[in-house]
Design an enzyme around this catalytic site. Structure first.
Site, PDB file in Angstrom:
ATOM      1  N   GLN A 103       0.670  -1.078   0.002  1.00 39.17           N
ATOM      2  CA  GLN A 103      -0.115   0.105   0.010  1.00 39.17           C
ATOM      3  C   GLN A 103       0.926   1.302  -0.023  1.00 39.17           C
ATOM      4  O   GLN A 103       1.884   1.331   0.734  1.00 39.17           O
ATOM      5  CB  GLN A 103      -1.032  -0.151   1.414  1.00 39.17           C
ATOM      6  CG  GLN A 103      -1.965   0.897   1.159  1.00 39.17           C
ATOM      7  CD  GLN A 103      -2.782   1.604   2.107  1.00 39.17           C
ATOM      8  OE1 GLN A 103      -2.492   1.625   3.354  1.00 39.17           O
ATOM      9  NE2 GLN A 103      -4.105   1.372   2.073  1.00 39.17           N
TER      10      GLN A 103
ATOM     11  N   ARG B 111      -7.626   2.714  -2.750  1.00 40.55           N
ATOM     12  CA  ARG B 111      -8.553   2.432  -1.386  1.00 40.55           C
ATOM     13  C   ARG B 111      -9.183   3.604  -1.106  1.00 40.55           C
ATOM     14  O   ARG B 111      -8.523   4.792  -1.191  1.00 40.55           O
ATOM     15  CB  ARG B 111      -7.806   1.994  -0.056  1.00 40.55           C
ATOM     16  CG  ARG B 111      -8.770   1.634   0.990  1.00 40.55           C
ATOM     17  CD  ARG B 111      -7.860   0.977   2.262  1.00 40.55           C
ATOM     18  NE  ARG B 111      -8.793   0.277   2.644  1.00 40.55           N
ATOM     19  CZ  ARG B 111      -8.691   0.068   4.207  1.00 40.55           C
ATOM     20  NH1 ARG B 111      -8.104   0.816   5.004  1.00 40.55           N
ATOM     21  NH2 ARG B 111      -9.601  -1.040   4.767  1.00 40.55           N
TER      22      ARG B 111
ATOM     23  N   TYR C 182      -5.601  11.262   4.453  1.00 41.55           N
ATOM     24  CA  TYR C 182      -4.251  11.497   4.257  1.00 41.55           C
ATOM     25  C   TYR C 182      -4.234  12.207   2.960  1.00 41.55           C
ATOM     26  O   TYR C 182      -5.195  12.597   2.077  1.00 41.55           O
ATOM     27  CB  TYR C 182      -3.572  10.328   4.109  1.00 41.55           C
ATOM     28  CG  TYR C 182      -3.699   9.622   5.384  1.00 41.55           C
ATOM     29  CD1 TYR C 182      -3.081  10.171   6.667  1.00 41.55           C
ATOM     30  CD2 TYR C 182      -4.345   8.234   5.717  1.00 41.55           C
ATOM     31  CE1 TYR C 182      -2.933   9.531   7.791  1.00 41.55           C
ATOM     32  CE2 TYR C 182      -4.521   7.744   7.130  1.00 41.55           C
ATOM     33  CZ  TYR C 182      -3.864   8.424   8.131  1.00 41.55           C
ATOM     34  OH  TYR C 182      -4.023   7.945   9.576  1.00 41.55           O
TER      35      TYR C 182
ATOM     36  N   GLY D 170      -9.771  -6.287   9.059  1.00 36.51           N
ATOM     37  CA  GLY D 170      -8.711  -5.625   9.666  1.00 36.51           C
ATOM     38  C   GLY D 170      -8.404  -6.417  11.115  1.00 36.51           C
ATOM     39  O   GLY D 170      -7.618  -7.397  11.183  1.00 36.51           O
TER      40      GLY D 170
ATOM     41  N   ARG E 234     -20.575   3.270   7.276  1.00 32.04           N
ATOM     42  CA  ARG E 234     -20.589   3.108   8.888  1.00 32.04           C
ATOM     43  C   ARG E 234     -19.382   3.519   9.378  1.00 32.04           C
ATOM     44  O   ARG E 234     -19.569   3.672  10.779  1.00 32.04           O
ATOM     45  CB  ARG E 234     -21.022   1.763   9.017  1.00 32.04           C
ATOM     46  CG  ARG E 234     -20.171   0.693   8.878  1.00 32.04           C
ATOM     47  CD  ARG E 234     -20.889  -0.636   9.094  1.00 32.04           C
ATOM     48  NE  ARG E 234     -20.052  -1.751   8.492  1.00 32.04           N
ATOM     49  CZ  ARG E 234     -20.272  -2.824   8.281  1.00 32.04           C
ATOM     50  NH1 ARG E 234     -21.590  -3.151   8.151  1.00 32.04           N
ATOM     51  NH2 ARG E 234     -19.538  -3.848   7.884  1.00 32.04           N
TER      52      ARG E 234
HETATM   53  C1  PHB Z   1      -5.118   4.492   7.997  1.00 28.87           C
HETATM   54  O1  PHB Z   1      -5.387   4.319   6.821  1.00 28.87           O
HETATM   55  O2  PHB Z   1      -5.996   4.726   8.881  1.00 28.87           O
HETATM   56  C2  PHB Z   1      -3.734   4.572   8.268  1.00 28.87           C
HETATM   57  C3  PHB Z   1      -2.725   4.733   7.487  1.00 28.87           C
HETATM   58  C4  PHB Z   1      -1.336   4.708   8.080  1.00 28.87           C
HETATM   59  C5  PHB Z   1      -1.269   4.469   9.330  1.00 28.87           C
HETATM   60  C6  PHB Z   1      -1.920   4.554  10.091  1.00 28.87           C
HETATM   61  C7  PHB Z   1      -3.391   4.652   9.755  1.00 28.87           C
HETATM   62  O3  PHB Z   1       0.020   4.765   9.758  1.00 28.87           O
END
Ligand code: PHB
Length: 390
Positions: free
Chosen positions: A123, A253, A205, A345, A293
């Site tokens: 990813q 994603r 992000y 997950g 959700r």
């Molecule tokens: C997330 O997608 O929620 C995510 C991504 C990277 C991280 C922590 C959480 O280091």
């Protein structure tokens, strides 16, 4: 129960056409599935999970055990978010994929998954404004589409974090550079042996910051304003990565409904559908959507009648869903044609043999949230027990 009709590419293989007079059975979580050129033996996917055990931003040998424990012959694993460049990090001990050392560190981990017959994607991640100067080169501010910092919330560990600094908005040249960083990171992932990459376009992000109108609300160039403009950066990344390694090895994603990291949108349905339709241009392998959700990172809420169905119909590739699924809900969404695959997950984290447990209807280990993001190489990581087979 009728199956949802989609014009999926590649065709979903679950209903054999030469079955004569036999009644066609709907697929289950344990049915095989051709995902493009990859043949999966079941539809239970390891969701990308940050575990914060990659010291010095480099994947560690203990990850080989962790991932191989969860690998099955023909099963699909998505690796944890891996930073694409030196500006990408926002948490301690997340892995990178931008340096030669990172590539070398991932190689034995990928090999351990392949040795068990698993399929493994990397990813690709950039935190954008969800970061601090201490994670940035020269102590610079983090980058984003905006100069507006995220409101301080609880972080992924559940603790209240210090205030985020105002980010520096990327210029058009800066965007070109970051798009290229994704391209190089995808190439690096292939060099490390991964079977493909998933572009992280969700959870607040960098890519999500461009997509959402509550963050990307003050640009007057071609990367801000209209829906089309807000999606431009994401689609440029998809195009660059697909050109580099082939769209058949690329997934994305997305979490249009979520507002993690203070990153919400006023019209998530329109955003999700526009992205799904636009993604079809690049012939990518899959779209991995987080359920409505999951509004926050920590708990499941009611989806308020919202659903991913329109996006499922709009996207022509494979569709993966995620977000608080258990076995029963996973079976249902597969049976109804709402998804081709389901990512788990927390359940997969705590049950290294999750596909086997689902197959046998066995009890599950409970997850321990307090060790999700600790840095121990064993505890809460590789010490969850397997079923004892007698
Ligand atoms: C997330 O997608 O929620 C995510 C991504 C990277 C991280 C922590 C959480 O280091």
């Amino acid at each position: 129960m009728t199956s949802l009709q989609t014009n999926s590419f590649p065709a979903t293989p679950e209903l054999p056409s030469d079955s004569g007079s036999q009644v066609q059975q709907p697929p289950t979580l344990l049915s095989p599935c051709d995902m493009g050129r990859f043949s999966l033996s079941h539809r239970i996917v390891l969701a990308p999970l940050s575990r914060l055990r990659s010291y010095n931003f480099t994947a560690q040998p203990h990850a080989a055990l962790y991932y191989s424990q969860r690998a099955t012959m023909g099963g699909f694993l998505i690796g944890e978010a891996s930073g694409i460049s030196e500006t990408a990090q926002g948490y301690p001990n997340t892995p990178g994929i931008w340096r030669t050392e990172h590539v070398e560190a991932w190689k034995p981990i990928v090999k351990a998954v392949h040795d068990k017959g698993g399929l493994f994607f990397c990813q690709l991640w950039h935190a954008g404004r969800v970061s601090y100067r201490s994670f940035q080169p020269n102590g610079d501010p983090p980058i984003s589409c905006t100069d507006k910092p995220p409101a301080t919330e609880k972080d992924i560990c559940g603790s209240t974090v210090p205030e985020y600094p105002p980010p520096q908005p990327l210029t058009a040249e800066g965007i070109t550079q970051v798009v290229n960083d994704y391209r190089v990171a995808a190439r690096n992932a292939m060099e490390a042996g991964f079977d493909g990459v998933e572009i992280h376009g969700g959870n607040g992000y960098l890519i999500d910051q461009f997509l959402k109108d509550q963050v990307n609300d003050r640009r007057d160039d071609e990367y801000g304003g209209s829906l089309e403009n807000r999606c431009r950066f994401a689609l440029e990344v998809v195009k660059a990565v697909s050109e580099e390694i082939g769209g058949h090895r690329v997934g994305i994603r997305l979490s249009p409904f979520a507002n993690y990291n203070d990153c919400g949108d006023s019209d998530p349905e329109a955003l999700g559908e526009f992205m799904c339709k636009s993604l079809n241009r690049y012939g990518i392998l899959y779209c991995h959507m987080i359920e409505p959700r999951m509004v926050t990172q920590f708990e499941k809420r009611e989806g308020e009648g919202r659903s991913l169905l329109a996006m499922r119909k709009a996207f022509k590739g494979m569709f993966i869903v995620a977000g608080g699924y258990d076995k029963e809900e996973g079976e249902k969404v597969i049976r109804n044609g709402g998804a081709d695959l389901v990512a788990f997950g927390r359940l997969y984290l705590a049950n290294p043999d999750l596909p086997k447990r689902f197959e046998l209807g066995a009890a599950l280990n409970e997850y321990d949230r307090s060790t999700f993001y600790t840095h121990d190489p064993v505890i809460g990581y590789t010490d969850y027990p397997f079923l004892e087979m007698h």
